[in-house]
Design a protein around this motif. Structure first.
Motif, PDB file in Angstrom:
ATOM      1  N   SER A  88       0.829  -1.200   0.000  1.00 19.47           N
ATOM      2  CA  SER A  88       0.000   0.000   0.000  1.00 19.47           C
ATOM      3  C   SER A  88       0.866   1.255   0.000  1.00 19.47           C
ATOM      4  N   VAL A  89       1.989   1.205   0.728  1.00 17.63           N
ATOM      5  CA  VAL A  89       2.922   2.321   0.762  1.00 17.63           C
ATOM      6  C   VAL A  89       3.660   2.455  -0.573  1.00 17.63           C
ATOM      7  N   GLY A  90       3.751   1.341  -1.311  1.00 20.00           N
ATOM      8  CA  GLY A  90       4.472   1.333  -2.576  1.00 20.00           C
ATOM      9  C   GLY A  90       5.912   0.911  -2.448  1.00 20.00           C
ATOM     10  N   ALA A  91       6.270   0.342  -1.302  1.00 22.56           N
ATOM     11  CA  ALA A  91       7.640  -0.096  -1.064  1.00 22.56           C
ATOM     12  C   ALA A  91       7.862  -1.499  -1.635  1.00 22.56           C
ATOM     13  N   THR A  92       9.080  -1.987  -1.457  1.00 21.72           N
ATOM     14  CA  THR A  92       9.452  -3.328  -1.908  1.00 21.72           C
ATOM     15  C   THR A  92       9.471  -4.269  -0.719  1.00 21.72           C
ATOM     16  N   LEU A  93       8.751  -5.359  -0.845  1.00 19.60           N
ATOM     17  CA  LEU A  93       8.744  -6.407   0.176  1.00 19.60           C
ATOM     18  C   LEU A  93       9.784  -7.451  -0.203  1.00 19.60           C
ATOM     19  N   THR A  94      10.736  -7.697   0.705  1.00 21.90           N
ATOM     20  CA  THR A  94      11.729  -8.737   0.441  1.00 21.90           C
ATOM     21  C   THR A  94      11.538  -9.891   1.410  1.00 21.90           C
TER      22      THR A  94
END
Length: 241
Positions: A88-94
């Motif tokens: 939702s924040v637009g970050a990258t999930l690793t």
């Protein structure tokens, strides 16, 4: 180009019917959480996602380009809202522990992985936890204590580009434009997700949600769709690895 992001998938579920179940979770793991059954409606899931996303964005300055490492037991219901919050924040999930991350979300804030992280969020697994059961070093966010103070609705400050990485797994990057699976399951399906790997677990959850369905998740045992408990939950199919 209109990109079907995880955030849009959740918005679609809400607009269709916010009262329908999104997640049903059973904990069969020996210990203090054994016997828990948790059900989150689409609206309640959205609230959890909003609070977690606000904590990331407002509390830790997470934005598109930031990398968040999730290190939680699989499968677990908390995986779902934290993943959706990151997206939702637009970050990258690793999912790769060796990948450099700006924030670590973990149930083990004293692990070697946590010692190497700049920002750490300590997650309590019991559903009714009000604070983390243990001492936390200075600067670690106690999810159970601090998340309730964040807002129930979320608006992203920035949107990710379609080709930006939504997910990193085994060194492979999946862009926002392709992280949501093409739906091949029946609309409104009720899916028992038994996948043991984080990547497969998240893939199946997104698939079910994209189909307008819901998921049943069991930790600590290996149920099948024919079990009495799963029949009572109305499970239509099982998604494993």
């Amino acid at each position: 180009m209109v990109v079907h992001t995880p955030a849009q998938v959740l918005a679609d579920l809400l607009s269709e019917d916010p009262t329908r179940p999104a997640i049903t979770f059973y904990d069969d793991t020996p210990g203090p959480t054994q016997g828990e059954r948790i059900e989150l409606s689409r609206k309640v899931l959205d609230t959890w996602v909003a609070k977690a996303a606000n904590a990331l964005q407002e509390g830790l300055d997470v934005e598109p380009g930031s990398v968040v490492l999730l290190d939680l037991p699989v499968p677990h219901w908390r995986w779902i809202y934290w993943s959706l919050a990151v997206w939702s924040v637009g970050a990258t999930l690793t999912l790769d522990r060796h990948e450099g991350a700006d924030v670590l979300v973990t149930a083990e804030p004293d692990s070697p992985t946590a010692e190497d992280a700049d920002e750490v969020i300590a997650v309590s697994l019991p559903a009714l936890a009000r604070e983390f059961a243990g001492d936390l070093r200075s600067g670690v966010m106690d999810e159970a204590k601090e998340l309730p103070s964040y807002g129930d609705s979320f608006t992203a400050w920035d949107e990710p580009e379609p080709d930006e990485a939504a997910l990193i797994h085994d060194g492979q990057r999946t862009a926002y434009e392709s992280v949501v699976p093409a739906t091949t399951w029946a609309p409104g399906c009720r899916v028992l997700v038994t996948a043991a790997s984080p990547q497969a677990f998240l893939h199946h959850v997104l698939h079910a949600f994209a189909a307008g369905g819901s998921v049943v998740v069991v930790r600590g045992s290996e149920p099948n769709a024919g079990d009495d408990r799963m029949r009572s939950e109305g499970v239509d199919l099982t998604a494993d690895g």
